[in-house]
Write a protein that holds these residues in place. Structure first.
Motif, PDB file in Angstrom:
ATOM      1  N   ILE A  15       0.738  -1.021   0.051  1.00 26.90           N
ATOM      2  CA  ILE A  15      -0.220  -0.030  -0.480  1.00 26.90           C
ATOM      3  C   ILE A  15       0.588   1.608  -0.262  1.00 26.90           C
ATOM      4  O   ILE A  15       0.525   2.390  -0.168  1.00 26.90           O
ATOM      5  CB  ILE A  15      -0.914  -0.011   1.509  1.00 26.90           C
ATOM      6  CG1 ILE A  15      -1.594  -0.582   1.370  1.00 26.90           C
ATOM      7  CG2 ILE A  15      -1.458   1.175   1.195  1.00 26.90           C
ATOM      8  CD1 ILE A  15      -2.845  -1.545   2.355  1.00 26.90           C
ATOM      9  N   SER A 219       1.548   7.572   3.657  1.00 27.06           N
ATOM     10  CA  SER A 219       2.026   6.391   3.184  1.00 27.06           C
ATOM     11  C   SER A 219       3.358   5.932   4.097  1.00 27.06           C
ATOM     12  O   SER A 219       3.992   5.051   4.413  1.00 27.06           O
ATOM     13  CB  SER A 219       3.197   7.203   1.735  1.00 27.06           C
ATOM     14  OG  SER A 219       3.420   8.647   1.858  1.00 27.06           O
ATOM     15  N   ALA A 222       1.326   4.300   6.695  1.00 27.39           N
ATOM     16  CA  ALA A 222       2.095   2.949   6.125  1.00 27.39           C
ATOM     17  C   ALA A 222       3.249   2.373   6.523  1.00 27.39           C
ATOM     18  O   ALA A 222       3.026   0.694   6.316  1.00 27.39           O
ATOM     19  CB  ALA A 222       1.343   2.554   4.436  1.00 27.39           C
ATOM     20  N   SER A 249       4.641  -7.728  -1.809  1.00 31.13           N
ATOM     21  CA  SER A 249       4.057  -6.390  -1.061  1.00 31.13           C
ATOM     22  C   SER A 249       4.143  -6.207  -2.375  1.00 31.13           C
ATOM     23  O   SER A 249       3.262  -5.281  -2.898  1.00 31.13           O
ATOM     24  CB  SER A 249       5.025  -5.771  -0.616  1.00 31.13           C
ATOM     25  OG  SER A 249       6.214  -5.189  -0.823  1.00 31.13           O
ATOM     26  N   VAL A 252       0.185  -6.925  -4.368  1.00 30.13           N
ATOM     27  CA  VAL A 252      -0.473  -5.692  -3.253  1.00 30.13           C
ATOM     28  C   VAL A 252      -0.468  -4.362  -4.535  1.00 30.13           C
ATOM     29  O   VAL A 252      -1.328  -4.056  -4.722  1.00 30.13           O
ATOM     30  CB  VAL A 252      -0.328  -5.161  -2.490  1.00 30.13           C
ATOM     31  CG1 VAL A 252      -1.351  -4.092  -1.707  1.00 30.13           C
ATOM     32  CG2 VAL A 252      -0.162  -6.425  -1.042  1.00 30.13           C
ATOM     33  N   THR A 253       0.789  -4.383  -4.044  1.00 31.23           N
ATOM     34  CA  THR A 253       1.309  -2.638  -5.732  1.00 31.23           C
ATOM     35  C   THR A 253       1.488  -2.913  -6.918  1.00 31.23           C
ATOM     36  O   THR A 253       0.238  -2.258  -7.028  1.00 31.23           O
ATOM     37  CB  THR A 253       3.246  -3.186  -5.581  1.00 31.23           C
ATOM     38  OG1 THR A 253       3.602  -2.650  -3.878  1.00 31.23           O
ATOM     39  CG2 THR A 253       2.850  -1.373  -6.136  1.00 31.23           C
ATOM     40  N   PHE A 256      -2.934  -2.110  -6.838  1.00 35.50           N
ATOM     41  CA  PHE A 256      -3.370  -1.152  -7.190  1.00 35.50           C
ATOM     42  C   PHE A 256      -3.116  -0.354  -7.956  1.00 35.50           C
ATOM     43  O   PHE A 256      -3.546   0.600  -8.261  1.00 35.50           O
ATOM     44  CB  PHE A 256      -2.986  -0.567  -5.742  1.00 35.50           C
ATOM     45  CG  PHE A 256      -3.935  -1.072  -3.855  1.00 35.50           C
ATOM     46  CD1 PHE A 256      -4.575  -0.371  -3.607  1.00 35.50           C
ATOM     47  CD2 PHE A 256      -3.409  -1.949  -3.412  1.00 35.50           C
ATOM     48  CE1 PHE A 256      -5.509  -0.418  -2.727  1.00 35.50           C
ATOM     49  CE2 PHE A 256      -3.828  -2.477  -2.602  1.00 35.50           C
ATOM     50  CZ  PHE A 256      -5.807  -1.852  -2.205  1.00 35.50           C
TER      51      PHE A 256
END
Length: 285
Positions: A15, A219, A222, A249, A252-253, A256
């Protein structure tokens, strides 16, 4: 439990990349890094005092303190390079290069930490390496080639990130993880703001829009949560496995960045992502 913390670290880190990409739009990358570090420092030290870990400061040996400081310096260097690359390159391209640090970390953990090397781990390293290679998209035309500086900065970020994991593993061994994270954050805070002040980029603070401030703060939060989970996992689990899980990660990146930033991923890169994830999950077998 360290596996759970490692996966939580990966989620928050994924995120963070998206929030940071939006937050550093039209903002100097070094200044953005310094601002985010302030948020991480406030969060980590607030938790330290909340759980009364500050009482353990006097129990930290100089050996542990030096390695925490060195890991903080390596992290600061990695951050500065990463967000410079993120500012001038696509998230889908920068992140895979940065995540290639997992291979170097696994090799260094074998050499310096004495962690075991099994047949499955070798296969996993090969898959992760192939996955990273497939996900790196090369620019072909001359006009686009001038923007390939992101690759240089992303590569430096990966090298410093690998050193961070090894130094942190040694430094945090006999230190409460939350306190260790907070100490490292102070080192990064000094480095990032020192660079900003030397470059006189602090004068640009008044030009940052409320929208940029919002995403930089988010950010930073996070990142703070990701770090707290990461170093909790690193304290109990082997670096050669914790680091690859944290690098998930990227999943997820990618999700998104496609949904929010509308960045596209080629078929070759998608195959690379499958290899990368498959190699990482193989480490848990």
């Amino acid at each position: 439990m360290w596996v759970i913390y490692a996966f939580l670290s990966a989620f928050f880190a994924g995120i963070m990349s998206i929030l940071a990409k939006i937050g550093i739009n039209h903002v100097d990358s070094n200044l953005a890094t310094a601002i985010r570090t302030c948020i991480v420092a406030l969060l980590s030290w607030a938790i330290v005092f909340l759980v009364h870990s500050h009482n353990l400061l006097s129990t930290i040996s100089w050996h542990s303190m030096w390695f925490l400081i060195l890991s903080g310096i390596a992290t600061g260097a990695s951050w500065l390079c990463y967000f410079k690359a993120l500012q001038i390159g696509d998230v889908n391209k920068v992140v895979p290069v940065d995540k290639s640090s997992v291979l170097l970390t696994m090799i260094l953990s074998l050499i310096f930490l004495g962690e075991s090397l099994s047949f499955l781990k070798i296969i996993a390293m090969i898959l992760i390496g192939l996955g990273t290679y497939f996900m790196i998209e090369r620019k072909k035309n001359t006009q686009q080639a001038t923007t390939n500086h992101w690759f240089f900065y992303a590569s430096l970020s990966a090298i410093f990130a690998s050193l961070t994991a090894i130094l942190s593993k040694i430094g945090i061994e006999n230190v409460e993880s939350t306190l260790g994270t907070a100490i490292r954050t102070l080192v990064i805070l000094v480095i990032s703001w020192g660079i900003v002040i030397v470059q006189k980029k602090h004068t640009h603070l008044k030009t940052i829009t409320p929208r940029n401030w919002l995403f930089l703060v988010l950010s930073g939060l996070a990142t703070g949560f990701s770090w707290l989970c990461y170093y909790k996992a690193l304290q109990s689990g082997p670096a050669s496995i914790v680091v690859p899980i944290d690098k998930l990660s990227i999943v997820v990146t990618v999700i998104f960045s496609t949904a929010i930033l509308h960045e596209t991923m080629q078929k070759k890169a998608m195959i690379g992502l499958i290899f990368l994830v498959g190699g990482t999950l193989l480490l848990l077998v």
